[in-house]
Design an enzyme around this catalytic site. Structure first.
Site, PDB file in Angstrom:
ATOM      1  N   GLY A  69     -46.773  10.941   3.924  1.00  0.00           N
ATOM      2  CA  GLY A  69     -48.222  10.891   3.685  1.00  0.00           C
ATOM      3  C   GLY A  69     -48.652   9.479   3.330  1.00  0.00           C
ATOM      4  O   GLY A  69     -49.519   8.897   3.965  1.00  0.00           O
ATOM      5  N   GLU A 112     -44.294   4.893  -5.617  1.00  0.00           N
ATOM      6  CA  GLU A 112     -44.932   3.694  -5.080  1.00  0.00           C
ATOM      7  C   GLU A 112     -44.371   2.373  -5.581  1.00  0.00           C
ATOM      8  O   GLU A 112     -44.444   1.356  -4.881  1.00  0.00           O
ATOM      9  CB  GLU A 112     -46.443   3.763  -5.357  1.00  0.00           C
ATOM     10  CG  GLU A 112     -47.084   4.828  -4.496  1.00  0.00           C
ATOM     11  CD  GLU A 112     -48.447   5.277  -4.994  1.00  0.00           C
ATOM     12  OE1 GLU A 112     -49.435   4.704  -4.550  1.00  0.00           O
ATOM     13  OE2 GLU A 112     -48.516   6.202  -5.816  1.00  0.00           O
TER      14      GLU A 112
HETATM   15 MO1  MOS Z   1     -50.405   7.265  -2.753  1.00  0.00          MO
HETATM   16  S1  MOS Z   1     -51.234   5.642  -1.745  1.00  0.00           S
HETATM   17  O1  MOS Z   1     -51.387   7.327  -4.139  1.00  0.00           O
HETATM   18  O2  MOS Z   1     -50.608   8.652  -1.802  1.00  0.00           O
END
Ligand code: MOS
Length: 699
Positions: A230, A665
């Site tokens: 995603g 992330e």
């Molecule tokens: Mo992430 S860019 O917060 O799905």
């Protein structure tokens, strides 16, 4: 018995490698028909005439929708990626914008008919060149002002003996998850819909589609058991999906829409290019006296999205004089959006490059410079960081990598005819957390079910949920079955902002306690024995968790350090990344195996961003010049070295009872700077514009 921090293989691994995991486009429905979107060939202007007569008569065609007969959708309160609703008028704002939908009995017939739609445009001058765009101060981003000042940068710079003022650029990056965007909408009885669509936010999707379709949320069911990546591009409905949901109602048949890679390049999100000016000042001891960070990024006429690069600046290094400023301009492109570490990734590219320049300028080791300037407080929130171990990331990383053996001058090391360079950079990402509810069921068979409408987009959430439940119930992880990705389950929250684990884990822990309470048992084993004795089928309980007052007392942030080696052949401009080490402080590591995989994935995406990924828009037609996974250059296996991953720190129990901060992330942040810093060490050349393509590396 499974313990937190141990390595558990993915619960969903076998289903994925054997092909039994069902992705959005793969759900089998009888009576299914296919939609193919028609997209604009100009980037700016109006549709003067749209002729669907030939398309309508083409074999197998059931319906053709344009702005003249658009299916009804309502303006939602909740966020959708592109605020302009599909087919809402005859305006064209970017090349590749959806201007129609053809529905036919097969995919091929729908696609064939889509190319028979004839469109006359009234084209207008397109804005596609960032150097000619009109930049203005960026509006607040999700409630946060994009402008911030404390102290006075000019006086801080006046005190500095070493200064860096440089401009860093990063390229437009396209979202390219392995699973392309796809949706199936089934309006079974006519008054409610089942929607099969990958979503990073199951209950958010349910609410948003209900608003778009003008029905109550209970009438929408979202099914999303597996997601093929995603990265921020599957958190909200896109235009093609909204159109599919609305059209399916009119045609009264289950409808599937799958985007092609080419369509995705234009209309399913990208990371804006950025231009960032960093000014750093430091005294001769290397203590920073001023930090100034100015950013320009681009958005679309159909919505506003700022790449929030300055979010990292107040957290990294201590300074009395700090200024942040972001500007935004509108171009005729599809809407840019969240992409793994939105803001943090390009922001750290600029700041961590500038820190390296400052270190060389001061003749101080870059690890040392970072250690000297670490801040114990978040300089915007004015709160102390909880469980911060950034210094350990740096020290452990330097030791494991053998950093002390680094040549003290650039161009000092070579091997096999190639210049060798070592570089390092920091990584960071905030600890975020949302509301979550979980149902836990203990069955007489001695197994436990964990049920929640969270999702696993490849991150390992199924496995993390099982480990947390196994720990709380003191039973083997193999005895836990996890169900995710169905809106009929309790709200599991958003898999975005790296927060799924931090939201879900405390709710699982609470639900496990609650189910034992219901069973009047001290342990799960005791509860199973009670079921055996009574002949009852199951004990069941639901519990929720949510953030409390903790964010008024602490700032929550994860930390890391990357160390890398590059080998450069200047005669052909070839750069190979030959070694990598990442040391991360992410609070409690629930599953060492999938957490390390998340870090590796982030580093791989970062190497790709640093060396290859870029998308230009054709200056004449405004369309992305890349159109598939062959023309969009990204890292393949051969580009990636072995990536060593280590974790330091402690559970962040101020943040949540599980002590977990998330790891989705952070690892991409700082990667491009570590590489560019290694390039400088290898060659003496400072590269400030991504990607670091061969032309920039030639002798
Ligand atoms: Mo992430 S860019 O917060 O799905």
């Amino acid at each position: 018995m499974s313990k937190m921090g141990t390595s558990v293989s993915r619960k969903d691994g076998v289903a994925k490698v054997t092909g039994t995991a069902t992705y959005s486009a793969e759900h089998q429905l009888s009576n299914l028909v296919h939609g193919y979107v028609v997209t604009s060939t100009i980037a700016s202007g109006q549709i003067q005439r749209i002729d669907i007569s030939e398309a309508t008569k083409a074999p197998g065609v059931l319906a053709v929708f344009t702005h003249l007969n658009a299916p009804k959708v309502f303006k939602p309160k909740s966020k959708i990626y592109e605020a302009r609703l599909p087919l809402s008028d005859n305006q064209v704002h970017y090349a590749g914008q959806i201007i129609g939908l053809v529905v036919a009995d097969t995919f091929e017939r729908a696609r064939d008919a889509a190319f028979r739609v004839k469109v006359d445009y009234n084209p207008q001058t397109l804005v596609i060149d960032a150097t000619k765009a009109n930049f203005k101060e960026a509006p607040p981003n999700f409630g946060e002002e994009m402008k911030f000042t404390t102290g006075d940068v000019a006086s801080g710079m006046a005190k500095a003996t070493a200064k860096v003022t440089q401009t860093y650029k990063s390229s437009t990056e396209l979202h390219a998850p392995m699973e392309p965007h796809a949706i199936i909408v089934d309006w079974h009885s006519g008054d409610g819909a089942t929607i099969y669509e990958h979503t990073q936010w199951v209950l958010g999707s349910q609410r948003t589609y209900a608003e778009l379709l003008g029905i109550s949320a209970e009438k929408v069911r979202i099914i999303s058991p597996y997601i093929g990546g995603g990265f921020g591009s599957k958190a909200f409905p896109w235009s093609h999906a909204i159109l599919c949901a609305a059209a399916a109602k009119e045609i009264k048949r289950p409808l599937k829409v799958v985007l092609s890679r080419r369509q995705m390049t234009a209309l399913a999100g990208h990371r804006s290019e950025t231009e960032q000016i960093i000014r750093l000042g430091a005294n001769k001891e290397g203590i920073i006296t001023a930090i100034d960070h100015e950013v320009k990024s681009l958005t679309s006429p159909v919505d506003v999205f700022t790449e929030p690069c300055t979010s990292i600046t107040p957290v990294m290094y201590k300074t009395d004089n700090l200024r942040l400023m972001q500007e935004l301009a509108v171009m005729n492109v599809g809407v840019p959006t969240f992409m793994r570490a939105p803001g943090e990734n390009p922001g750290m590219w600029a700041l961590e490059s500038a820190m390296d320049e400052l270190a060389w300028n001061l003749k101080i080791d870059p690890v040392e410079l970072r250690l000297k300037n670490e801040t114990k407080i978040h300089q915007r929130k004015k709160l102390p960081f909880s469980a911060k171990h950034f210094d350990d990331c740096l020290k452990v990383g330097a030791e494991k990598f053998g950093w002390e053996n680094r040549a003290k001058e650039p161009r000092a090391t070579s091997r096999d005819g190639k210049l060798i360079g070592w570089g390092m950079a920091a990584a960071t990402f905030p600890g975020l957390r949302g509301n979550a509810s979980v149902k836990v069921r203990l069955l007489r068979s001695g197994t436990a079910h964990v049920l929640t409408a969270g999702n696993d987009m490849g991150t390992g959430a199924y496995t993390v949920a099982a480990i947390i439940a196994a720990e709380a119930l003191q039973i083997p992880v193999e005895k836990i079955r996890v169900e995710l990705g169905d809106s009929r389950l309790p709200d599991g929250g958003l898999a975005g902002g790296s927060m799924m684990s931090a939201s879900m884990a405390p709710a699982i822990m609470a639900a496990c306690q609650e189910v034992l309470k219901q069973a009047k048992a001290k342990t799960a084993q005791e509860a199973f024995a009670l079921l055996e004795k009574s002949g009852g089928a199951a004990f069941e309980a639901t519990a929720s968790s949510k953030p409390g007052e903790e964010s008024k007392k602490f700032a929550f942030q994860s930390w890391g350090a990357h160390f890398c080696e590059v080998a450069i052949d200047e005669t052909i401009g070839r750069l190979r990344v030959t070694r990598w080490l990442s040391v991360m402080d992410i609070g409690r590591v629930i599953n060492a195996k999938t957490a390390a995989s998340q870090v590796r994935g982030g580093v791989i995406m970062g190497i790709s961003h640093a060396l290859m990924e870029e998308c230009h828009f054709d200056p004449n037609i405004g369309y992305p010049v890349v159109y598939d996974l062959a023309t969009y250059h990204y890292a393949a296996h051969a580009d990636i070295p072995r990536i060593e991953v280590a974790f330091v720190g402690e559970p962040d129990i101020n943040f949540n009872p599980a002590g977990v901060r998330g790891v989705g992330e952070i690892a991409i942040t700082g990667v491009s700077a570590a590489i560019a810093n290694a390039v400088y060490h290898a060659t003496g050349k400072r590269l400030r514009s991504l990607p670091l393509t061969p032309d920039k590396l030639l002798a």
